[in-house]
Design an enzyme around this catalytic site. Sequence first.
Site, mmCIF file in Angstrom:
data_model
loop_
_atom_site.group_PDB
_atom_site.id
_atom_site.type_symbol
_atom_site.label_atom_id
_atom_site.label_comp_id
_atom_site.label_asym_id
_atom_site.label_seq_id
_atom_site.Cartn_x
_atom_site.Cartn_y
_atom_site.Cartn_z
ATOM 1 C CD GLU A 269 -63.146 5.957 35.754
ATOM 2 O OE1 GLU A 269 -63.330 7.198 35.794
ATOM 3 O OE2 GLU A 269 -63.352 5.273 34.738
ATOM 4 C CG HIS A 288 -62.675 7.903 32.026
ATOM 5 N ND1 HIS A 288 -63.641 7.386 32.851
ATOM 6 C CD2 HIS A 288 -63.328 8.278 30.891
ATOM 7 C CE1 HIS A 288 -64.828 7.462 32.267
ATOM 8 N NE2 HIS A 288 -64.658 8.005 31.066
#
Length: 322
Positions: A269, A288
């Site tokens: 990420e 997220h």
Amino acid sequence: MKNLKDCRVLVAATSFGRYDPRMRTELEAAVGEVVYNATGKPMTSDELVRALPGLDGIIAGLDYLDRAAIESADQLRVIARYGVGLDRVDLDAARQKGIVVTNTPGANSSSVAELTLGVMLALARHIYEAAACTCRGEWPRVTGFTLEGKTVGLVGFGAIGKHVAKLLSGFGSRVIATDVYFDAKAGAELNVQQVDLPTLLKEADIVSLHTPALPETTGMVNDDFLAQMKPGALLVNTARGELIDEAALLRALQSGRLGGAALDAFSEEPPCKDNPLLQQKNLILTPHIGAHTDGAANAMGWGALHDCLAVLRGEEPQHRVA
């Protein structure tokens, strides 16, 4: 015992106090110094190695508190996790140094569950595709399917999984779930049937992941897992990116085995710009954001704050995990 007013605390969680400034005011009034994460993103292990010496406490978000980071802390007494996941905290290293670790269970359950339901609906009704076509001046006849009468399988029946089941009860869906520690009482109250994983994959029109990233769950969504799913079924992951073998997911999407997927978490990420998943049309990707709501941020913030201060005062925190 060190006086609370002599303590230094790092707030690494970037949304701490964003919706309720009283959190920052209370923390700053209670301790000697508060240091805030200025990067706007989770802190890396290297950043924490430089930041943790001299600190007594940290209110941590998705920061990488691995062994190297924790071993650099020379006087740290508490890691107050802003959220529930602990996969980025080396609990063994913390225990060995006598550092208390806390989290905030249930604080973001409703927010993550609402996002889960949102992307389920978006996938089922092809909302993103239809909106994009309409903005281009097209007028497609897009056909989706209803949640009513469909089977939704929850892999994990903890706080978030239960909240998803509660929301789905209003849509007339059949809900099944698998969990090593299945809560039979909650299952009965929410009309959720306990099944094993092979049965869930065979019967579910939508499979939704709500399990932590553990050694036994990391990479669980692999070629075999996906092959067992009903052809054309949908996959939703608002839990942890580590649960999915992304190469296997790409193959299942490209082959048409899966009808679509939604991911709010990735193994890396943010994902690399050349990640082939980013080019898939039958895939919804979000950064997220499951816990990024005012309600979740406030609940996590106050919970982490109170447990951090409790430990620094020499008291037992409400949600100790190590």
